[in-house]
Design a protein around this motif. Sequence first.
Motif, PDB file in Angstrom:
ATOM      1  N   ARG A  84      55.375  40.231  21.394  1.00  0.00           N
ATOM      2  CA  ARG A  84      53.994  40.710  21.454  1.00  0.00           C
ATOM      3  C   ARG A  84      53.776  41.371  22.806  1.00  0.00           C
ATOM      4  N   LEU A  85      52.615  41.959  22.993  1.00  0.00           N
ATOM      5  CA  LEU A  85      52.243  42.453  24.306  1.00  0.00           C
ATOM      6  C   LEU A  85      51.663  41.306  25.141  1.00  0.00           C
ATOM      7  N   PRO A  86      51.822  41.350  26.459  1.00  0.00           N
ATOM      8  CA  PRO A  86      51.200  40.314  27.290  1.00  0.00           C
ATOM      9  C   PRO A  86      49.689  40.507  27.349  1.00  0.00           C
ATOM     10  N   THR A  87      48.958  39.432  27.525  1.00  0.00           N
ATOM     11  CA  THR A  87      47.539  39.564  27.818  1.00  0.00           C
ATOM     12  C   THR A  87      47.404  40.114  29.246  1.00  0.00           C
ATOM     13  N   GLU A  88      46.216  40.573  29.567  1.00  0.00           N
ATOM     14  CA  GLU A  88      45.992  41.074  30.917  1.00  0.00           C
ATOM     15  C   GLU A  88      46.187  39.961  31.953  1.00  0.00           C
ATOM     16  N   THR A  89      45.758  38.763  31.631  1.00  0.00           N
ATOM     17  CA  THR A  89      45.924  37.630  32.541  1.00  0.00           C
ATOM     18  C   THR A  89      47.402  37.319  32.752  1.00  0.00           C
ATOM     19  N   GLU A  90      48.163  37.280  31.667  1.00  0.00           N
ATOM     20  CA  GLU A  90      49.601  37.031  31.785  1.00  0.00           C
ATOM     21  C   GLU A  90      50.272  38.110  32.623  1.00  0.00           C
ATOM     22  N   TRP A  91      49.903  39.342  32.355  1.00  0.00           N
ATOM     23  CA  TRP A  91      50.534  40.448  33.083  1.00  0.00           C
ATOM     24  C   TRP A  91      50.301  40.313  34.581  1.00  0.00           C
ATOM     25  N   GLU A  92      49.059  40.027  34.982  1.00  0.00           N
ATOM     26  CA  GLU A  92      48.789  39.963  36.430  1.00  0.00           C
ATOM     27  C   GLU A  92      49.496  38.792  37.086  1.00  0.00           C
ATOM     28  N   LEU A  93      49.544  37.651  36.431  1.00  0.00           N
ATOM     29  CA  LEU A  93      50.267  36.519  37.008  1.00  0.00           C
ATOM     30  C   LEU A  93      51.739  36.875  37.182  1.00  0.00           C
ATOM     31  N   ALA A  94      52.358  37.459  36.158  1.00  0.00           N
ATOM     32  CA  ALA A  94      53.780  37.791  36.224  1.00  0.00           C
ATOM     33  C   ALA A  94      54.076  38.836  37.289  1.00  0.00           C
ATOM     34  N   ALA A  95      53.154  39.797  37.470  1.00  0.00           N
ATOM     35  CA  ALA A  95      53.378  40.889  38.413  1.00  0.00           C
ATOM     36  C   ALA A  95      53.005  40.516  39.842  1.00  0.00           C
ATOM     37  N   ARG A  96      52.081  39.580  39.995  1.00  0.00           N
ATOM     38  CA  ARG A  96      51.502  39.269  41.307  1.00  0.00           C
ATOM     39  C   ARG A  96      52.018  37.974  41.900  1.00  0.00           C
ATOM     40  N   GLY A  97      52.372  37.028  41.027  1.00  0.00           N
ATOM     41  CA  GLY A  97      52.653  35.691  41.506  1.00  0.00           C
ATOM     42  C   GLY A  97      51.355  34.918  41.649  1.00  0.00           C
ATOM     43  N   ALA A  98      51.448  33.707  42.137  1.00  0.00           N
ATOM     44  CA  ALA A  98      50.284  32.825  42.189  1.00  0.00           C
ATOM     45  C   ALA A  98      49.622  32.759  43.557  1.00  0.00           C
ATOM     46  N   ASP A  99      50.098  33.565  44.519  1.00  0.00           N
ATOM     47  CA  ASP A  99      49.575  33.425  45.881  1.00  0.00           C
ATOM     48  C   ASP A  99      48.527  34.466  46.246  1.00  0.00           C
ATOM     49  N   GLY A 100      48.084  35.282  45.273  1.00  0.00           N
ATOM     50  CA  GLY A 100      46.992  36.213  45.528  1.00  0.00           C
ATOM     51  C   GLY A 100      47.371  37.471  46.272  1.00  0.00           C
ATOM     52  N   ARG A 101      48.649  37.772  46.370  1.00  0.00           N
ATOM     53  CA  ARG A 101      49.068  38.959  47.100  1.00  0.00           C
ATOM     54  C   ARG A 101      48.566  40.233  46.430  1.00  0.00           C
ATOM     55  N   ARG A 102      48.509  41.304  47.202  1.00  0.00           N
ATOM     56  CA  ARG A 102      47.980  42.576  46.698  1.00  0.00           C
ATOM     57  C   ARG A 102      49.042  43.401  45.989  1.00  0.00           C
ATOM     58  N   ASN A 103      50.283  43.249  46.416  1.00  0.00           N
ATOM     59  CA  ASN A 103      51.397  43.993  45.835  1.00  0.00           C
ATOM     60  C   ASN A 103      52.611  43.083  45.727  1.00  0.00           C
ATOM     61  N   PRO A 104      53.623  43.477  44.978  1.00  0.00           N
ATOM     62  CA  PRO A 104      54.787  42.603  44.828  1.00  0.00           C
ATOM     63  C   PRO A 104      55.425  42.205  46.154  1.00  0.00           C
ATOM     64  N   TRP A 105      55.375  43.107  47.135  1.00  0.00           N
ATOM     65  CA  TRP A 105      56.017  42.837  48.422  1.00  0.00           C
ATOM     66  C   TRP A 105      55.093  42.159  49.430  1.00  0.00           C
ATOM     67  N   GLY A 106      53.828  41.972  49.074  1.00  0.00           N
ATOM     68  CA  GLY A 106      52.876  41.358  49.996  1.00  0.00           C
ATOM     69  C   GLY A 106      51.551  42.100  49.973  1.00  0.00           C
ATOM     70  N   ASP A 107      50.854  42.121  51.091  1.00  0.00           N
ATOM     71  CA  ASP A 107      49.526  42.728  51.135  1.00  0.00           C
ATOM     72  C   ASP A 107      49.517  44.147  51.698  1.00  0.00           C
ATOM     73  N   ALA A 108      50.625  44.618  52.223  1.00  0.00           N
ATOM     74  CA  ALA A 108      50.661  45.960  52.807  1.00  0.00           C
ATOM     75  C   ALA A 108      50.597  47.025  51.716  1.00  0.00           C
ATOM     76  N   PRO A 109      49.943  48.156  51.998  1.00  0.00           N
ATOM     77  CA  PRO A 109      49.941  49.255  51.034  1.00  0.00           C
ATOM     78  C   PRO A 109      51.351  49.811  50.870  1.00  0.00           C
ATOM     79  N   PRO A 110      51.624  50.492  49.773  1.00  0.00           N
ATOM     80  CA  PRO A 110      52.986  50.968  49.525  1.00  0.00           C
ATOM     81  C   PRO A 110      53.382  52.134  50.425  1.00  0.00           C
TER      82      PRO A 110
END
Length: 306
Positions: A135-161
């Motif tokens: 199936r497709l992920p829900t929006e909530t699932e997608w953000e958790l998987a892409a972001r992690g649980a620590d609230g970061r802004r991007n996969p590498w941390g909080d710095a802009p790309p």
Amino acid sequence: MREFGADIDWITIPGGAFIMGSDDPALEANVHPAHRTETGPFQIARSPLTVAGFARFVKATDFRTEAEQDGWSQVWTGQIPEDVWPDNDTLWVQMEGACWHRPRGDDDVRAKALHPVTHLSYRDATAYCDWIGARLPTETEWELAARGADGRRNPWGDAPPGPADCNCAMQVGDTTPVGAFPAATSPFGLLDAVGNAWEWTSSRYLAYPIPASEEEGRIPEEFIDDMMAEFAIHAGVEDMVTEMRETGQLPQAFRALINQLDIGVIRGGSFYSNCEPPERTHVTCRVYAPRNYRCFDLGLRPARDV
């Protein structure tokens, strides 16, 4: 249905509580507010679906995408650096012949087997997922998987790309092979968690925080304003509608009608990403899309229950 996702590298996400969205005033209004939410455990594909993966599906099923059936899809036609500026939507066209195997209408994908497949509508995406028993992920699932649980802004941390972090803002001008930007790997191991190609979710586009039942949700105000503005232009009543919006008198009947629309959500950004400046590329970014929408930077990443 074929064997259950046999050739997909699945990642197990344990689920649990995390902070979704953001309170950063520099980000789009539809990601506000940051709020605590949770989801159960699930699995999600490590990489977006590739051209090669979708080609196997088409070969096995003779599936024809909505773009192929209609004979066109959306393509951004900018060619020179001067075209690349935020919100330059004037160069989007309905390109005849554009589809998953001809991304720009007159090319092909023989050299792009490991690039994310694009030009897929919601129907196309769910058809593929059905084929592999996923199936497709829900929006909530997608953000958790892409972001992690620590609230970061991007996969590498909080710095802009930076240019080496992800494929966004037309710095490359096309899709790249999945995983070409290691910094765009999420804490859980998702490749291309931002940039390269947008990804469909199963969710309806609703204002945050999203209620447990989508039927109880409401469409974000900026979407209602956009739809009302488009109606006003076509109806020739722009001044009247502008005044009604400014005085808070937007007709309740129109608002109720818009709230009933089944509008989807796409996540992740893309190589185009609306030509946004880098500080607007982030894992909380969410964009609405009609379920039949397809374009040259929109694909999918399947998920499944544990």
